[in-house]
Design a protein around this motif. Structure first.
Motif, PDB file in Angstrom:
ATOM      1  N   GLU A   1      14.835  -2.582   7.310  1.00  0.00           N
ATOM      2  CA  GLU A   1      13.964  -3.387   6.454  1.00  0.00           C
ATOM      3  C   GLU A   1      12.962  -4.174   7.288  1.00  0.00           C
ATOM      4  O   GLU A   1      11.772  -4.263   6.943  1.00  0.00           O
ATOM      5  CB  GLU A   1      14.805  -4.346   5.608  1.00  0.00           C
ATOM      6  CG  GLU A   1      15.631  -3.648   4.516  1.00  0.00           C
ATOM      7  CD  GLU A   1      16.449  -4.646   3.708  1.00  0.00           C
ATOM      8  OE1 GLU A   1      16.326  -5.855   3.981  1.00  0.00           O
ATOM      9  OE2 GLU A   1      17.208  -4.205   2.824  1.00  0.00           O
TER      10      GLU A   1
ATOM     11  N   GLU B   1      10.263  -1.889   8.603  1.00  0.00           N
ATOM     12  CA  GLU B   1       9.336  -1.516   7.526  1.00  0.00           C
ATOM     13  C   GLU B   1       8.353  -2.657   7.260  1.00  0.00           C
ATOM     14  O   GLU B   1       7.146  -2.427   7.064  1.00  0.00           O
ATOM     15  CB  GLU B   1      10.135  -1.178   6.250  1.00  0.00           C
ATOM     16  CG  GLU B   1       9.283  -0.659   5.091  1.00  0.00           C
ATOM     17  CD  GLU B   1       8.557   0.633   5.427  1.00  0.00           C
ATOM     18  OE1 GLU B   1       9.075   1.408   6.252  1.00  0.00           O
ATOM     19  OE2 GLU B   1       7.456   0.841   4.883  1.00  0.00           O
ATOM     20  N   ASN B   2       8.849  -3.915   7.245  1.00  0.00           N
ATOM     21  CA  ASN B   2       7.973  -5.075   7.058  1.00  0.00           C
ATOM     22  C   ASN B   2       6.956  -5.183   8.176  1.00  0.00           C
ATOM     23  O   ASN B   2       5.772  -5.485   7.944  1.00  0.00           O
ATOM     24  CB  ASN B   2       8.799  -6.359   6.997  1.00  0.00           C
ATOM     25  CG  ASN B   2       9.655  -6.429   5.733  1.00  0.00           C
ATOM     26  OD1 ASN B   2       9.369  -5.745   4.741  1.00  0.00           O
ATOM     27  ND2 ASN B   2      10.703  -7.240   5.765  1.00  0.00           N
TER      28      ASN B   2
END
Length: 590
Positions: free
Chosen positions: A341, A344-345
């Motif tokens: 996550e 991805e950010n």
């Protein structure tokens, strides 16, 4: 520790040898049919190498070249040593095919040990003193046993300094072992070695950072570095004040505000990405640290207490490790999800930064065309460069200051150790007197015609890093024969002195070729002295190599007490060109 036997399993690699109380000759005999044939390279020193090998010596070529060269001959055999301590008979079996695994135990109870574990076990078994007030660690085993094994591994090896008996170990460390072998408190010598080792690591680290500052920033000293830091801080503050007060022309104010907003947005997203990348690094590092618990090693330790208890401990420990592994796996899956996550950010923000930078570039091109932005962009660039330089200087300076502070503290501690050592040596008057008497007794037995001309002392010496100076003096002690004689006298003295405070220490000495440079009269005196000690009830094994030529000759003094025939008769092993140790030649054997 009293040596009993050395042999091979299966039998046949070399003749089984039984060690005896008293003199143990490993004798090199000439071939009567070919008296000119050399009796070098028949295996006398190699036999001693086998003894050393069983006592867990290194098998590297640089440490044990003869046995290393004989690997093909030794392969498939266990070299077996039997010895006893306090009437308990122990057995060591070691093979060149698996040098890290050694069989050890008592008769009928042999187990396989990792060599490093067994070294500590033997260190405790052979060298521990129950009432000793100084420092002792079982891991010192090889450093201590080496004192009793003077085996010439290379032709250039000589008997030089009996105090510094390990050529690759400095005097500061050697003093720890010497004092321990003499039964004297070595606590301050241990502290001295520990603190000086720490100081020796700090000095090059400080030099490296000083060199970096000097070469990269042309700053020859810490004072100059601090001046440069203050100068950079002043210049940065001045530039930031100028930027804060910088105003564009009124007609470009809206464009300036928009450019500033975009710049701030880019900085914010950069910071968020930086923070997320640090989290990713931390998460990844947290589950890559290897587990290092060895159930087998722990089981081996508790097996010495009780097999049933060791099995219980092993099972409980295994269940705990399995449970921990499950927790680690669950945590790893959770962290991997978090890492995905975060990445991805980061990726999304990088795309956003790219788009925002394109917008800001258009505004900058517009303002640049109006000649309204030039001074501002230059100021930002200069501030960035100076902040980067300041950050690096401050970081290295902090490390340098911390190291210098630590160095000052260590040097202050050394001063305390020096003072304490001076007081300690002063307090040893009675012990040194007793040691001097025994040393002189040994010397007088061997150097009959030069009685009371030797010297033994333990002194404080501030000029030497080791602080405690163990000194041995003999007439003409720097001549080859006499210097060998210092080793001969000192080693026997240390061996006999240990009988006063422990029964564990080795009761044997190995001197390989020591009589090659000693007057024959002293050889006879040593022989008679060892026999005298045995007749008085002492257990002492003096093991030495000797050739029929060289040490023994037609000019063997007027004494008929020690003849070649008698030595051959009493020898524990007789080798000749026709009866070599392994009944064959191999490269580098001596």
């Amino acid at each position: 520790m009293f040596l009993l036997k050395l042999y091979s399993e299966p039998h046949g690699l070399f003749d089984e040898v039984e060690f005896v109380n008293g003199i143990n000759f490993v004798y090199g005999k000439k071939d009567s049919n070919n008296p000119k044939e050399s009796i070098n390279s028949i295996g006398k020193s190699t036999f001693l190498d086998l003894l050393d090998f069983c006592l867990l010596a290194s098998y590297q070529k640089s440490h044990n070249p003869r046995l290393f060269a004989a690997k093909d001959i030794l392969s498939g055999y266990d070299i077996v040593l039997e010895f006893r301590i306090d009437d308990i008979r122990y057995i060591i079996k070691r093979c060149v095919d698996d040098i890290k695994r050694v069989k050890f135990g008592t008769v009928g109870n042999i187990e396989v040990y990792d060599i490093d574990v067994l070294k500590k076990h033997l260190g405790q078994l052979i060298f521990n003193q129950d009432d000793y007030s100084g420092k002792f660690f079982p891991k010192w085993y090889r450093s201590l046993i080496n004192f009793y094994l003077k085996i010439q591994k290379f032709k250039k090896d000589q008997f030089n300094d009996p105090i510094k008996y390990m050529k690759d170990v400095n005097e500061v460390e050697t003093n720890i072992y010497q004092l321990y072998l003499l039964g004297l408190n070595n606590t301050l010598s241990y502290k001295n070695f520990d603190v000086r080792s720490h100081l020796n690591k700090l000095k090059p680290a400080i030099k490296q950072i000083e060199k970096l500052l000097e070469e990269k920033y042309d700053l020859p000293s810490l004072a100059e570095t601090n001046k440069n830091i203050n100068k950079l801080k002043y210049e940065i503050k001045k530039l930031e004040n100028a930027i804060d007060s910088f105003k564009l022309k009124d007609e470009y104010e809206d464009v300036e505000n928009e450019a500033n907003k975009l710049t701030q947005t880019i900085k914010d997203k950069w910071f968020q990405n930086f923070a997320d990348k640090k989290k990713v690094d931390a998460y990844e590092e947290s589950y890559t640290i290897p587990e290092s618990i060895s159930v087998t090693k722990i089981n081996n330790i508790y097996t010495e207490l009780s097999q049933e208890f060791a099995s219980t401990v092993k099972q409980v420990l295994k269940e705990a490790i399995d449970f921990r592994k499950k927790l680690s796996q669950n945590r790893k899956r959770f962290l991997e999800k978090e890492i995905a996550e975060l990445k991805e950010n980061i990726k999304e923000r990088e795309k956003e930064i790219f788009e925002i930078e394109k917008k800001r570039a258009k505004l900058f091109r517009f303002l640049s065309a109006q000649e309204a932005i030039k001074d501002l962009t230059d100021a930002f660039s200069i501030v960035t460069d100076k902040k980067s330089q300041l950050s690096e200087l401050e970081s290295n300076t902090k490390i340098l200051n911390d190291l210098q502070t630590e160095k000052n503290q260590v040097e202050a501690e050394l001063k305390t150790i020096e003072n304490d050592t001076f007081e300690y040596v002063k307090s040893l008057n009675k012990e040194i007197e007793n040691l001097y008497e025994l040393f002189t007794d040994v010397y007088n037995e061997i150097y009959i015609n030069l009685k009371n001309e030797s010297g033994f002392s333990i002194d404080y010496n501030k000029r030497k890093d080791k602080l405690v100076d163990i000194s041995i003096s003999m007439p003409d002690m720097y001549g080859k024969g006499k210097n060998i004689g210092r080793t001969l006298v000192y080693d026997i003295f240390v061996l006999l002195n240990s009988y006063r405070f422990t029964n564990n220490f080795p009761h044997f000495l190995v001197h390989d070729g020591i009589f090659d440079g000693v007057d024959k009269a002293h050889f006879i005196a040593v022989y008679e002295y060892i026999q005298k000690l045995v007749n008085s009830g002492k257990e002492i094994q003096y093991i030495t190599t000797i050739n029929e030529e060289g040490t023994l000759s037609d000019k063997f003094g007027n004494s008929d007490k020690v003849t070649p025939e008698r030595i051959e008769q009493e020898a524990i092993l007789v080798l000749s060109p026709k009866n070599k140790l392994f009944s064959t030649d191999f490269k580098n054997i001596e």
